[in-house]
Design an enzyme around this catalytic site. Structure first.
Site: not given
Ligand SMILES: Cc1ncc(CN)c(N)n1
Length: 223
Positions: A48, A90, A142, A212
């Site tokens: 991520d 983040e 998001e 996702e």
């Molecule tokens: C795969 C993924 N999807 C969404 C997000 C949210 N910004 C993330 N951090 N990573």
């Protein structure tokens, strides 16, 4: 008088099954049920981090499109700018968290599902992709995280204490409000969009949902 059903509401009803597949994935359920395999969590964390780095230029492109293409440019630009500021935090959080879990971010190689998702983001950066279409992708990306991690914070959840902070990051109320602001932007844009743009935007939503799910699958060791 009954409230008007928005385009996003219509889509979420129509694609409920796929949407729930993304927000109630077994990876998320395993956090919520307290039986998450920590190595899966570490995989997700490292992957991520790479995704979020690729997400930043995508969001910057949405900001540019908002500035150029929306009739409420100031309002939209501020919401999106807030999103970019949150992404800055983040990235710092990922670095801190990776250190805590002993994940070496510099040696992470993006897995196939991640590469494909990042490539998809890159394709949306193109100036040919309309603001409305890109904004739909942004809202969905998001919101899926918000709903997924908020699910892990519900009263009856058994989320391990050491993962609560992660869930709070996206599952908190103010992130939820930010996602609602994105949804309002998207619905306002869709309201005045052509049929062609609406069709493209819906297809983009479906692709986000699929990416996702693949991303969670990859983290869960299902690829
Ligand atoms: C795969 C993924 N999807 C969404 C997000 C949210 N910004 C993330 N951090 N990573």
């Amino acid at each position: 008088m009954q409230a008007k059903i928005t385009v996003t509401e219509t889509w979420l009803r129509k694609h409920r099954h796929l949407y729930d597949g993304a927000t109630r994935h077994p990876f998320i359920r395993s956090i919520r049920d307290g039986n998450i395999d920590i190595s899966a969590f570490k995989t997700w964390l490292g992957q991520d981090y790479i995704f979020v780095r690729a997400f930043v230029p995508f969001v910057a492109s949405v900001l540019t499109k908002a500035y150029k293409g929306s009739d409420d440019a100031n309002g939209d630009v501020e919401v999106i700018l807030g999103g970019i500021a949150a992404l800055h935090d983040e990235i710092s959080w990922f670095k801190k968290e990776a250190f805590k879990w002993g994940v070496q971010l510099s040696s992470i190689v993006p897995q196939k599902a991640n590469q494909e998702y990042c490539r998809f983001l890159e394709s949306l950066i193109s100036p040919e992709v309309e603001y409305t279409v890109a904004a739909v992708a942004f809202w969905a990306i998001e919101t899926i995280y918000q709903e997924s991690f908020a699910h892990c914070l519900e009263d009856d959840s058994k989320t391990p204490p050491e993962l609560k902070e992660t869930c709070q990051r996206w599952g908190n109320e103010s992130f939820g409000e930010y996602c609602n602001s994105l949804r309002n932007i998207v619905d306002r844009q869709l309201e005045k969009a052509s049929d062609d743009v609406i069709t493209k935007a819906e297809a983009t939503l479906l692709r986000v949902l699929e990416h996702e799910v693949d991303f969670w699958n990859m983290s869960h060791g299902r690829t």
